[in-house]
Design an enzyme around this catalytic site. Sequence first.
Site, mmCIF file in Angstrom:
data_model
loop_
_atom_site.group_PDB
_atom_site.id
_atom_site.type_symbol
_atom_site.label_atom_id
_atom_site.label_comp_id
_atom_site.label_asym_id
_atom_site.label_seq_id
_atom_site.Cartn_x
_atom_site.Cartn_y
_atom_site.Cartn_z
ATOM 1 N N GLY A 196 0.832 -1.209 0.000
ATOM 2 C CA GLY A 196 0.000 0.000 0.000
ATOM 3 C C GLY A 196 0.857 1.245 0.000
ATOM 4 O O GLY A 196 2.017 1.215 -0.421
ATOM 5 N N SER A 197 0.292 2.331 0.496
ATOM 6 C CA SER A 197 0.968 3.630 0.417
ATOM 7 C C SER A 197 2.043 3.772 1.500
ATOM 8 O O SER A 197 1.935 3.148 2.562
ATOM 9 C CB SER A 197 -0.061 4.744 0.581
ATOM 10 O OG SER A 197 -0.695 4.586 1.837
ATOM 11 N N VAL A 200 0.475 4.722 4.983
ATOM 12 C CA VAL A 200 -0.099 3.627 5.779
ATOM 13 C C VAL A 200 1.009 2.628 6.164
ATOM 14 O O VAL A 200 0.955 2.027 7.242
ATOM 15 C CB VAL A 200 -1.284 2.953 5.039
ATOM 16 C CG1 VAL A 200 -1.866 1.816 5.865
ATOM 17 C CG2 VAL A 200 -2.381 3.961 4.732
ATOM 18 N N GLY A 201 2.017 2.506 5.326
ATOM 19 C CA GLY A 201 3.164 1.650 5.665
ATOM 20 C C GLY A 201 3.771 2.051 7.006
ATOM 21 O O GLY A 201 4.146 1.204 7.821
ATOM 22 N N GLU A 218 5.606 -3.336 0.926
ATOM 23 C CA GLU A 218 5.638 -3.100 -0.525
ATOM 24 C C GLU A 218 4.907 -1.786 -0.757
ATOM 25 O O GLU A 218 3.675 -1.755 -0.806
ATOM 26 C CB GLU A 218 4.933 -4.250 -1.263
ATOM 27 C CG GLU A 218 5.632 -5.593 -1.132
ATOM 28 C CD GLU A 218 6.862 -5.713 -2.026
ATOM 29 O OE1 GLU A 218 6.950 -5.024 -3.062
ATOM 30 O OE2 GLU A 218 7.755 -6.507 -1.691
ATOM 31 N N CYS A 252 1.658 0.593 -8.974
ATOM 32 C CA CYS A 252 2.745 1.066 -8.103
ATOM 33 C C CYS A 252 4.010 1.344 -8.899
ATOM 34 O O CYS A 252 4.770 2.240 -8.572
ATOM 35 C CB CYS A 252 3.030 0.032 -7.023
ATOM 36 S SG CYS A 252 3.403 -1.591 -7.680
HETATM 37 P P1 NAD Z 1 -3.491 2.292 1.162
HETATM 38 O O1 NAD Z 1 -2.210 2.357 1.877
HETATM 39 O O2 NAD Z 1 -4.458 3.408 1.325
HETATM 40 O O3 NAD Z 1 -4.293 0.953 1.574
HETATM 41 C C1 NAD Z 1 -3.706 -0.320 1.563
HETATM 42 C C2 NAD Z 1 -4.375 -1.202 2.597
HETATM 43 O O4 NAD Z 1 -4.190 -0.630 3.897
HETATM 44 C C3 NAD Z 1 -5.878 -1.382 2.419
HETATM 45 O O5 NAD Z 1 -6.215 -2.725 2.675
HETATM 46 C C4 NAD Z 1 -6.480 -0.455 3.474
HETATM 47 O O6 NAD Z 1 -7.712 -0.906 3.974
HETATM 48 C C5 NAD Z 1 -5.431 -0.498 4.564
HETATM 49 N N1 NAD Z 1 -5.394 0.749 5.347
HETATM 50 C C6 NAD Z 1 -5.699 2.007 4.921
HETATM 51 N N2 NAD Z 1 -5.538 2.902 5.915
HETATM 52 C C7 NAD Z 1 -5.118 2.196 7.000
HETATM 53 C C8 NAD Z 1 -4.780 2.555 8.340
HETATM 54 N N3 NAD Z 1 -4.854 3.816 8.757
HETATM 55 N N4 NAD Z 1 -4.393 1.573 9.181
HETATM 56 C C9 NAD Z 1 -4.306 0.301 8.771
HETATM 57 N N5 NAD Z 1 -4.621 -0.102 7.519
HETATM 58 C C10 NAD Z 1 -5.026 0.836 6.635
HETATM 59 O O7 NAD Z 1 -3.115 2.077 -0.371
HETATM 60 P P2 NAD Z 1 -4.059 1.970 -1.634
HETATM 61 O O8 NAD Z 1 -4.655 3.302 -1.938
HETATM 62 O O9 NAD Z 1 -4.983 0.820 -1.510
HETATM 63 O O10 NAD Z 1 -2.977 1.603 -2.759
HETATM 64 C C11 NAD Z 1 -2.182 2.566 -3.385
HETATM 65 C C12 NAD Z 1 -0.762 2.617 -2.851
HETATM 66 O O11 NAD Z 1 -0.200 1.321 -2.797
HETATM 67 C C13 NAD Z 1 0.166 3.413 -3.741
HETATM 68 O O12 NAD Z 1 1.058 4.166 -2.965
HETATM 69 C C14 NAD Z 1 0.923 2.343 -4.519
HETATM 70 O O13 NAD Z 1 2.154 2.761 -5.053
HETATM 71 C C15 NAD Z 1 1.060 1.287 -3.472
HETATM 72 N N6 NAD Z 1 1.251 -0.029 -4.073
HETATM 73 C C16 NAD Z 1 2.458 -0.651 -3.942
HETATM 74 C C17 NAD Z 1 2.670 -1.889 -4.553
HETATM 75 C C18 NAD Z 1 3.992 -2.600 -4.474
HETATM 76 O O14 NAD Z 1 4.056 -3.778 -4.857
HETATM 77 N N7 NAD Z 1 5.061 -1.980 -3.999
HETATM 78 C C19 NAD Z 1 1.626 -2.486 -5.268
HETATM 79 C C20 NAD Z 1 0.421 -1.811 -5.356
HETATM 80 C C21 NAD Z 1 0.225 -0.589 -4.754
#
Ligand code: NAD
Length: 469
Positions: A196-197, A200-201, A218, A252
């Site tokens: 994810g982002s 949130v990471g 990731e 991503c």
């Molecule tokens: P996101 O971080 O908003 O959400 C990812 C997951 O985290 C979801 O399941 C969501 O429910 C959960 N989440 C959201 N907020 C949270 C919180 N406060 N606490 C705990 N969990 C929470 O990301 P997104 O919008 O779903 O995806 C887009 C991002 O992911 C972009 O930055 C993209 O570059 C990245 N991404 C990376 C890869 C990779 O392989 N490196 C692949 C796909 C997407």
Amino acid sequence: MMIARKDISSEIEKTFHKHQKRAYSLRQENFRSRLKVLRELERWIHVNKEVIREAVYNDFKKTPEEVAISDIYPVLTEIRKVKRHLKFWVRPKPVRNSLPFWGTSSRVYYEPKGTTLIISPWNYPFMLAVAPLVSSIAAGNTAILKPSELSPHTSSLIKEMVSEVFPEDLVTVFEGGVETSTKLLRLPFDHIFFTGSPAVGEIVMSAAAKNLTSVTLELGGKSPVVIDETANLKDAAEKIAWGKWLNSGQSCVAPDYIIIHYSAKEKFLNYLKLYAEKLYGNLENYTAIVNEFHYQRLREWLAEAISDGAELVYGGKVDDAVKKMGPTVVADPPPDSHLAKNEIFGPVLPILTYHSIEDPIDYINQRPKPLALYLFTKKKSTIKKMNLNTSAGSMVINDCVLQFGHPELPMGGVNTSGFGKAHGHYGFLAFSNEKSVLKQRTGFTMAKTLYPPFGKFKKTVLELLLRHF
Ligand code: NAD
């Protein structure tokens, strides 16, 4: 409302305890039982290809062909790779001995980490949940999956799939958003795999720190494309048009922005417009933006950049009713604009120019380390210079995005673009504990020659050790 909240918490906890028990018994099972369940998963995916395509289409109008290429195929590749290689991956690896260890025999064992949590995003909603699951199962773990709430059709299909394929104490899905994630993150899992982002990471890593749980992150960020004056511009335009506008730029590893040698800009843009039209000219068959928030965000960022002096070079087509935005190219967004500062994650592609190859190198190095860096050039010296002077999760020369699907390459970022690696053998390792097992002989050992007190002989051994071994 209170009761419902309490219920999900206790359901999560009960499931987690079942997973802990199962994780313990999995340690004693042969790797063949992992292959058996993965074959089941493979069969389910083959039988339900159409259903998967439909679910992803219903989430954000992604075409069936794109779902096949970027959601289904990579998962099947992961399973096939595990089927072929798992028996070698699980085999303990003997290591060589240096002088103080003569007489010992040592091996690295690949033991399952135990209970694992996989949190995934919405942009490749099937693949990004199920591919890490394959690695986790291959390594002998249990897994709780938390797919994204922004792709609800796929999320609920994954839940259905998991309940049909896996016993509940081996794999379980919990659907929901932040609230569900937060509850899961409190538990002392043995490994957390988060995609994810970066924002949130950070939250995931702080939560994991409370239990000292290991994490694979990731993440994302801005992935640059550098094009020099020697590049084949037609070829580069075709590849970038595909890599950027696939999935409507919501990848991503999508090219986030281009820095091109000033002398190549005009010619390159002509080719880019040509391929944008050819590949994704028809909004009707184009992937939508996932929700209203992200659609409005992209529209606002575009409008802001243009009102602050950027030039709209191509595109800007939108359809509010279905939240679609066509391929769009913007020249020179101001440095403090959202387009220049943040990961775009949509079909808007900024283009900047440079004079000397040191300029893009400096530009990249002044920003967070990218997940991917793309370079289009015919010059070996430029490839070498870029590779030596920049850091990124991956670097691709004369193409883009393809590295994500290569089963032999580790997938992951550095620092803010993430850490830990995924895919194939690297995915298996991410979910395994590489345990050192050293077996010593009884009686005389080389190590004992270094026990005190130190007479003349022991001092000579020590001297030899410092000099040669
Ligand atoms: P996101 O971080 O908003 O959400 C990812 C997951 O985290 C979801 O399941 C969501 O429910 C959960 N989440 C959201 N907020 C949270 C919180 N406060 N606490 C705990 N969990 C929470 O990301 P997104 O919008 O779903 O995806 C887009 C991002 O992911 C972009 O930055 C993209 O570059 C990245 N991404 C990376 C890869 C990779 O392989 N490196 C692949 C796909 C997407």
